[in-house]
Each structure stands twice: as C-alpha cells, then as structure tokens.
Design a protein around this motif. Structure first.
Motif, mmCIF file in Angstrom:
data_model
loop_
_atom_site.group_PDB
_atom_site.id
_atom_site.type_symbol
_atom_site.label_atom_id
_atom_site.label_comp_id
_atom_site.label_asym_id
_atom_site.label_seq_id
_atom_site.Cartn_x
_atom_site.Cartn_y
_atom_site.Cartn_z
ATOM 1 N N CYS A 4 30.464 -79.794 -85.801
ATOM 2 C CA CYS A 4 29.229 -79.085 -85.473
ATOM 3 C C CYS A 4 28.830 -79.406 -84.030
ATOM 4 C CB CYS A 4 28.097 -79.481 -86.425
ATOM 5 S SG CYS A 4 26.524 -78.693 -85.996
ATOM 6 N N CYS A 7 23.921 -80.309 -82.104
ATOM 7 C CA CYS A 7 23.196 -81.393 -81.431
ATOM 8 C C CYS A 7 24.133 -82.508 -81.008
ATOM 9 C CB CYS A 7 22.052 -81.916 -82.308
ATOM 10 S SG CYS A 7 22.521 -83.164 -83.524
ATOM 11 N N HIS A 10 27.277 -84.211 -83.052
ATOM 12 C CA HIS A 10 28.599 -83.595 -83.191
ATOM 13 C C HIS A 10 29.280 -84.014 -84.496
ATOM 14 C CE1 HIS A 10 28.794 -83.004 -78.538
ATOM 15 N NE2 HIS A 10 27.961 -82.194 -79.142
ATOM 16 N N CYS A 11 28.570 -83.838 -85.590
ATOM 17 C CA CYS A 11 29.096 -84.250 -86.908
ATOM 18 C C CYS A 11 30.420 -83.547 -87.228
ATOM 19 C CB CYS A 11 28.118 -83.876 -88.017
ATOM 20 S SG CYS A 11 26.535 -84.694 -87.922
ATOM 21 N N CYS A 21 22.014 -84.016 -90.620
ATOM 22 C CA CYS A 21 20.671 -83.430 -90.719
ATOM 23 C C CYS A 21 20.353 -82.906 -92.108
ATOM 24 C CB CYS A 21 20.522 -82.305 -89.703
ATOM 25 S SG CYS A 21 21.770 -81.009 -89.889
ATOM 26 N N ARG A 24 23.134 -78.433 -92.395
ATOM 27 C CA ARG A 24 24.300 -77.649 -91.996
ATOM 28 C C ARG A 24 25.511 -78.042 -92.837
ATOM 29 N NH1 ARG A 24 23.275 -74.684 -87.881
ATOM 30 N NH2 ARG A 24 25.454 -74.176 -87.504
HETATM 31 S S1 SF4 Z 1 25.300 -81.188 -88.615
HETATM 32 FE FE1 SF4 Z 1 23.153 -81.449 -88.025
HETATM 33 S S2 SF4 Z 1 23.027 -83.564 -87.232
HETATM 34 FE FE2 SF4 Z 1 25.197 -83.012 -87.290
HETATM 35 S S3 SF4 Z 1 25.633 -82.188 -85.199
HETATM 36 FE FE3 SF4 Z 1 25.081 -80.442 -86.498
HETATM 37 S S4 SF4 Z 1 22.864 -80.185 -86.189
HETATM 38 FE FE4 SF4 Z 1 23.408 -82.234 -85.457
#
Ligand code: SF4
Length: 282
Positions: A4, A7, A10-11, A21, A24
């Motif tokens: 991801c 933000c 970068h999960c 979060c 997602r």
């Molecule tokens: S999954 Fe959520 S916390 Fe992880 S990078 Fe995406 S927006 Fe950020």
C-alpha cells in the motif's frame, strides 16, 4: 501480498487481510479501501467545528466518518472509530452509503443550511477512493467539499484528491520528529510535505493540540508558527492556525487538561508571526 502506498507505513498486506490502519485490504494483488462507503457517523455540523474559521463562516456542513486510522495518538477523541477494538467491530457492522446516495443526502440537506460534505471523524486518507469519488459528484452538484485530515498521506494520493476538495483542516500536531514518531506513531516530514502541497490547491487551516509535557513549550510553538508563516493559501492570505486544548482520554489519562492560560499564551506566541490564530476547547 500487495504494497500500500497511501501513507508512510507502506504496509505489505496479505490477500484479504487488513493494513495497519484497519481500513485497507488487498484483493487480487492490489490494495483498495475496505472501508469504502462504510459510514459510522453522519451529522450536520457548524463549519467552525471542523475547525474552519475562514471558509464560509457561519455555514453548516454535512460531516461523514468511516473507520480506521494510520496513526496511534493515545489521546484520540474518536477512538471508537479510529483504532480501538470498537473500530474493528465497525469494520464488520458499518452500513454502506455509496457516493451517489451520500451526495443526494447532502443536496437534500441544503434546505437545513448545508453547504456541502466534510470527510472527517476518522482519517479520510486511509479510504481516499471514497472521498475522491464522492467529492467529485458533490462538486458537480455545486456543493463545497472539505477534508479533515492528519496529513499523513503520500503526495500522489493528494494529487488524486485535490481537484475535488475545496478546503482542508490538517493537523500539525507538533513540531518535533520525536513527538510524531514516539507518541503518535507518525511522520512529521510527511505531514509538512503534505501541507506544503495542499496549500497550492485549496484553502487550508491547521490544528495543533497542546498536550501537557509533550508539545507545550514556547520555543516549539515559535518554530511551528515560523514555518506556518512561510505558507500562503491560494487566495494569498496566510494559513490560519487553531491551537487547541487537550483533555485526558483513551490511553492518555495520566495528566490534566491543558491549562487554559497556557493555550492563550501559546496563541500569543503564534500571533508574533501569524495573522490568523484561533484557540479551541477553552
Ligand atoms: S494500509 Fe493503511 S496504514 Fe498501511 S500504508 Fe496503507 S493507508 Fe497506511
């Protein structure tokens, strides 16, 4: 697995799992908003409550929240929908209101003084696709669009949103990397980059919550307001700063509310360099 890029975290999300979060997921190797259209709060609020002081003052705005957040502020006032166990429960139970339906509700609310839609309460960026799609429809109906955010989003996400957002209140929670990283689980660098870009596209106001013992020094407020003084909104005016009072909540109950006199004193410090400074929760 899918990475991801919404933000700084970068999960790397496994198929069908949730990112940090809680908002997602990954589907067919691509990340998407699991909280898309999932509504946990809907209210017609005074725009000053966002807070926005210099964007349609006196107006009301239909405010919508979902669930999930990428920060871990221990004092979160909205922990029920941001990052508590209850927020995880909302991921199972929240009702869906699609972009067209929400826009229709907002248009109908014009008769009650509504000027638009505000994406708020939880962190809107973690479900930015819904914000983008709904704000686009809302603007086509002549509604104003507002986003209340912690500003921890990558700039390509902001680029997707900015054509459809008229105003933002962005948290600038403090002015040290240590506070952002150790207390909030955030990235000050990402927030300042986000704010610098946002002011090029829409009306921006900033909010700093003064937490006793964390970000309540005059030197920090002087440095923060000096940085804010270097920003200009698209209309050429300076960026307003809201300085707000902390109350013990959630996981931070080890200290008293911020002294009201201190909030006023820090507002005076900010006014040394800023034209528009407001106090809140006092
Ligand atoms: S999954 Fe959520 S916390 Fe992880 S990078 Fe995406 S927006 Fe950020």
């Amino acid at each position: 697995m899918a990475r991801c890029h919404v933000c700084f975290r970068h999960c790397n999300i496994a198929e069908g799992a949730l990112g940090f979060c809680g908002a997602r997921t990954a589907e067919n190797g691509v990340t998407r908003a699991y909280n898309y259209g999932r509504v946990t709060a809907l209210a017609l609020d005074p725009i000053e409550k966002k807070p926005l002081a210099r964007f349609y003052p006196g107006a009301k705005i239909l405010s919508i929240g979902s669930f999930g957040c990428n920060l871990r502020c221990p004092f979160c006032q909205n922990h029920e929908i941001s990052w508590s166990e209850q927020a995880r429960e909302y991921a199972r139970t929240a009702e869906t209101v699609g972009p067209a339906e929400l826009t229709e509700i907002a248009v109908k609310a014009k008769s009650r003084g509504n000027i638009g839609l505000a994406f708020t309460y939880n962190e809107p960026l973690v479900g930015y696709e819904y914000v983008r799609d709904t704000a686009k429809l809302a603007k086509a109906e002549g509604l104003k669009t507002v986003m209340v955010t912690n500003g921890t989003g990558e700039l390509p996400v902001l680029a997707e949103l900015s054509p459809f957002i008229d105003a933002m209140n962005i948290d600038l929670k403090g002015f040290t990397d240590g506070y952002y990283e150790k207390v909030l689980g955030g990235s000050r660098k990402q927030v300042t980059a986000f704010i610098e870009e946002a002011v090029k596209h829409c009306h921006v106001e900033l909010t700093t919550l003064i937490v006793p013992g964390e970000n309540d020094g005059e030197a920090e407020m002087r440095a923060l307001s000096a940085w804010v003084a270097g920003l200009k909104n698209p209309d050429g005016e300076g960026v307003p700063l809201h300085i707000s009072r902390f109350f013990p909540r959630f996981h931070m109950t080890d200290r008293p509310p911020t002294d009201v006199g201190l909030v006023y004193r820090l507002a005076e410090v900010a006014r040394e360099q800023l034209e528009f400074v407001y106090t809140g929760n006092c």
